[in-house]
Scaffold this motif. Structure first.
Motif, PDB file in Angstrom:
ATOM      1  N   MET A  10       0.800  -1.082  -0.034  1.00 21.45           N
ATOM      2  CA  MET A  10      -0.155   0.053   0.032  1.00 21.45           C
ATOM      3  C   MET A  10       1.011   1.243  -0.006  1.00 21.45           C
ATOM      4  O   MET A  10       1.864   1.215   0.597  1.00 21.45           O
ATOM      5  N   TYR A  11       0.301   2.208  -0.671  1.00 19.38           N
ATOM      6  CA  TYR A  11       1.346   3.657  -0.796  1.00 19.38           C
ATOM      7  C   TYR A  11       0.575   4.683  -0.951  1.00 19.38           C
ATOM      8  O   TYR A  11      -0.611   4.869  -1.445  1.00 19.38           O
ATOM      9  N   TYR A  12       1.196   6.076  -0.872  1.00 19.17           N
ATOM     10  CA  TYR A  12       0.724   7.005  -1.226  1.00 19.17           C
ATOM     11  C   TYR A  12       1.378   7.736  -2.454  1.00 19.17           C
ATOM     12  O   TYR A  12       2.699   7.261  -2.918  1.00 19.17           O
ATOM     13  N   ASN A  13       0.783   8.375  -3.394  1.00 18.68           N
ATOM     14  CA  ASN A  13       1.545   8.773  -4.812  1.00 18.68           C
ATOM     15  C   ASN A  13       1.039  10.122  -4.926  1.00 18.68           C
ATOM     16  O   ASN A  13       0.060  10.572  -4.585  1.00 18.68           O
ATOM     17  N   TYR A  14       2.164  11.085  -5.305  1.00 21.18           N
ATOM     18  CA  TYR A  14       1.727  12.421  -5.750  1.00 21.18           C
ATOM     19  C   TYR A  14       3.006  13.111  -6.365  1.00 21.18           C
ATOM     20  O   TYR A  14       4.107  12.304  -6.587  1.00 21.18           O
ATOM     21  N   THR A  15       2.877  14.105  -7.015  1.00 19.22           N
ATOM     22  CA  THR A  15       3.678  14.860  -7.969  1.00 19.22           C
ATOM     23  C   THR A  15       4.432  15.685  -7.306  1.00 19.22           C
ATOM     24  O   THR A  15       3.668  16.610  -6.438  1.00 19.22           O
TER      25      THR A  15
END
Length: 71
Positions: A10-15
């Motif tokens: 499970m992860y977080y993702n952002y630019t």
């Protein structure tokens, strides 16, 4: 043996951008939710190889942070 990734993917993702000045290069960050522990020796080796983080934590601002969903 040392595991490179946590059991949960499970992860977080952002630019965002690079952590070194001028901090303008765009990147797609993927951050695992679960943390791994490292030894003081591993931290020392990492610090010798990569130095310090030159950028303080930035506010989220208008950036959208995505969260992975369980399969």
């Amino acid at each position: 043996t040392y595991e490179m990734f946590p059991a949960s993917k499970m992860y977080y993702n952002y630019t965002g951008s690079l952590t070194t000045p001028p901090c303008s290069q765009g990147l797609n960050w993927i951050i695992f939710k679960d943390k791994l522990q490292i030894s003081s020796t591993q931290l020392e080796l990492f610090t010798k190889a990569y130095g310090h983080n030159a950028r303080p934590i930035q506010p989220t601002g208008s950036r959208t942070v995505f969260e992975s969903q369980p399969l």
